[in-house]
Design a protein around this motif. Sequence first.
Motif, PDB file in Angstrom:
ATOM      1  N   ILE A  30      12.927  -3.116 -15.214  1.00 43.16           N
ATOM      2  CA  ILE A  30      11.859  -2.368 -14.911  1.00 43.16           C
ATOM      3  C   ILE A  30      11.571  -1.513 -16.257  1.00 43.16           C
ATOM      4  O   ILE A  30      12.374  -0.949 -16.756  1.00 43.16           O
ATOM      5  CB  ILE A  30      11.930  -1.533 -13.793  1.00 43.16           C
ATOM      6  N   GLN A  55       7.612   2.635 -14.202  1.00 42.47           N
ATOM      7  CA  GLN A  55       7.828   2.104 -12.926  1.00 42.47           C
ATOM      8  C   GLN A  55       8.523   2.822 -11.828  1.00 42.47           C
ATOM      9  O   GLN A  55       8.396   2.761 -10.540  1.00 42.47           O
ATOM     10  CB  GLN A  55       8.280   0.657 -12.852  1.00 42.47           C
ATOM     11  N   HIS A  63       7.816   1.201  -8.252  1.00 46.46           N
ATOM     12  CA  HIS A  63       6.508   0.324  -8.247  1.00 46.46           C
ATOM     13  C   HIS A  63       6.693  -0.896  -8.787  1.00 46.46           C
ATOM     14  O   HIS A  63       6.640  -0.928  -9.987  1.00 46.46           O
ATOM     15  CB  HIS A  63       5.402   1.157  -8.817  1.00 46.46           C
ATOM     16  N   LEU A  64       6.581  -1.838  -7.921  1.00 49.40           N
ATOM     17  CA  LEU A  64       6.624  -3.374  -8.746  1.00 49.40           C
ATOM     18  C   LEU A  64       5.346  -3.972  -9.112  1.00 49.40           C
ATOM     19  O   LEU A  64       4.386  -3.711  -8.356  1.00 49.40           O
ATOM     20  CB  LEU A  64       7.347  -4.262  -7.509  1.00 49.40           C
ATOM     21  N   THR A  65       5.573  -4.561 -10.186  1.00 45.22           N
ATOM     22  CA  THR A  65       4.342  -5.265 -10.649  1.00 45.22           C
ATOM     23  C   THR A  65       4.051  -6.647  -9.686  1.00 45.22           C
ATOM     24  O   THR A  65       4.938  -7.012  -9.016  1.00 45.22           O
ATOM     25  CB  THR A  65       4.417  -5.671 -12.108  1.00 45.22           C
ATOM     26  N   SER A  66       2.804  -6.901 -10.115  1.00 44.48           N
ATOM     27  CA  SER A  66       2.494  -8.130  -9.117  1.00 44.48           C
ATOM     28  C   SER A  66       3.266  -9.519  -9.349  1.00 44.48           C
ATOM     29  O   SER A  66       3.779 -10.189  -8.462  1.00 44.48           O
ATOM     30  CB  SER A  66       1.055  -8.488  -9.049  1.00 44.48           C
ATOM     31  N   ASP A  67       3.822  -9.399 -10.613  1.00 44.08           N
ATOM     32  CA  ASP A  67       4.417 -10.534 -11.065  1.00 44.08           C
ATOM     33  C   ASP A  67       5.938 -10.285 -10.480  1.00 44.08           C
ATOM     34  O   ASP A  67       6.519 -11.452 -10.177  1.00 44.08           O
ATOM     35  CB  ASP A  67       4.912 -10.673 -12.773  1.00 44.08           C
ATOM     36  N   GLN A  68       6.334  -9.323 -10.572  1.00 43.43           N
ATOM     37  CA  GLN A  68       7.660  -9.036  -9.915  1.00 43.43           C
ATOM     38  C   GLN A  68       7.679  -9.111  -8.524  1.00 43.43           C
ATOM     39  O   GLN A  68       8.717  -9.774  -7.872  1.00 43.43           O
ATOM     40  CB  GLN A  68       8.105  -7.516 -10.102  1.00 43.43           C
ATOM     41  N   GLN A  69       6.696  -8.621  -7.680  1.00 44.70           N
ATOM     42  CA  GLN A  69       6.696  -9.354  -6.321  1.00 44.70           C
ATOM     43  C   GLN A  69       6.501 -10.535  -6.074  1.00 44.70           C
ATOM     44  O   GLN A  69       7.238 -10.974  -5.267  1.00 44.70           O
ATOM     45  CB  GLN A  69       5.329  -8.450  -5.810  1.00 44.70           C
ATOM     46  N   ARG A 124       5.095  -4.090  -2.263  1.00 45.68           N
ATOM     47  CA  ARG A 124       4.745  -3.547  -3.565  1.00 45.68           C
ATOM     48  C   ARG A 124       5.933  -2.341  -3.957  1.00 45.68           C
ATOM     49  O   ARG A 124       6.007  -1.872  -5.083  1.00 45.68           O
ATOM     50  CB  ARG A 124       3.574  -2.634  -3.575  1.00 45.68           C
TER      51      ARG A 124
END
Lengths: 263, 263
Positions: free
Chosen positions: B13, B17, B24-30, B64
Amino acid sequence: MDHSAAQLQRLAIAPEQLQDHQIHLTSDQQHYLCDVLRLGHGDRFIAMNGQGQLWVAELQPDARFARRLKALGEQTELAMPMMLLAAPPKGNHFDQVVRSVTELGVSYIVPLISQRTLLKPSSNRIQRWQRIATEAAEQSHRQIIPKVLDPASFEKTVMQDDQGDWQRYICTVEPSAPNFLHCLSQALDQESQSGVAVMVGPEGGWTETETQQAQTAGYQAVSLGQRTLRAVTANYMAVSIAIAQIELHTAYPGGKVCTKKSP
Amino acid sequence: MDHSAAQLQRLAIAPEQLQDHQIHLTSDQQHYLCDVLRLGHGDRFIAMNGQGQLWVAELQPDARFARRLKALGEQTELAMPMMLLAAPPKGNHFDQVVRSVTELGVSYIVPLISQRTLLKPSSNRIQRWQRIATEAAEQSHRQIIPKVLDPASFEKTVMQDDQGDWQRYICTVEPSAPNFLHCLSQALDQESQSGVAVMVGPEGGWTETETQQAQTAGYQAVSLGQRTLRAVTANYMAVSIAIAQIELHTAYPGGKVCTKKSP
């Protein structure tokens, strides 16, 4: 070796292809020399028998033959053989391992079938690896072509004891295992060895039983460091360390010193 | 580290983040955590900031976010940074080099543009290599993520002198060059170093001028052995030797000894 020979293409030939001073080329070799490299009558290449001998050879008017000219006294081989016993990772990843460790200088590659080995190589694949080793040996100016042996079961391999006084290692992820470089350096300092054999495990590692079996059979458990390596990378590292240490041990003390900085 | 954490997936991360105890996760990480790994509320993973800190993290009902739980005291990094300065071979071959040398433990990767470099990497390619280094760092349980620097010209790189008292080497095929392992071992024995930097050339090697420029600038010319290596293999070998020697030098003398065979 004279400078001109350094530029010549190398070609591995089987012992039976050489009769007196004539080399009988296979149709694949003729195709490679004449169609791919576009060599013709009078052009030269280097023929290697894969067992330490090299000659300058000259293509004849009949392209099925080449004439063996002078022998080359080139010597780039290690003073001691090194054997890699590796559980091949799945897919084609081991192709690159065979290529790189041949360049580095191994003498034998033994595909090991351990409990967690994912790839049980077919005889086709063994032949493929032998072809890759042959090509890599030509390109890296080796005098010998490493032998890719038939796949062997881990258990049989550690049980058989025909490796004489080779120094034998098994790479493990055991945190208490000593540094491979350290152990090999000590071993080569202390007594004369006939060769160095190193076992590198599959993606999932060795089972505890396997590590113990190997140690009982005289393999020393060693570490390649604190990081987690994929199987391919572990092979590169284990062979790099072994080759560098063998070369250092057998070539030094020589005339070479480490510059002004550390005289 | 406790045993359960060893099995958890790792995720790099960015520092921004992490806010208080919330990641706070990015959409790719989610997507990766929830869709690929199929983790859900309450499942855990390891978050790493790439600069040495790791935490166990727990997915929240709103995917998220993840909650930072305890810090991990894991330490698998070398005690000294290692920099690889490499002229990338053409094609995608350098991808594998970036992956393997990250596993091995490098801290910096500098793509060098030398006179015979065939590949001048675009910024897209640098980003790609950085992604590969990040993934490999996660998978190999590194605490830091190696930094892939912007491509640099060979000449500028050897001229700038901001590497402090790093020990610097240039790998050459010059037959008179001393063994890299030998030189590095001597250097690390003699004086404390801040880091080790190693230059590995392109397929066609360095020009004579380049080797001289580097030596004038304080790089020691060293050999990786008598065999001819492809650029990728030279990178594996140079980094393997450097890492093994740094680990040996900084971790020993420790409690680990080389078994019964060589006590």
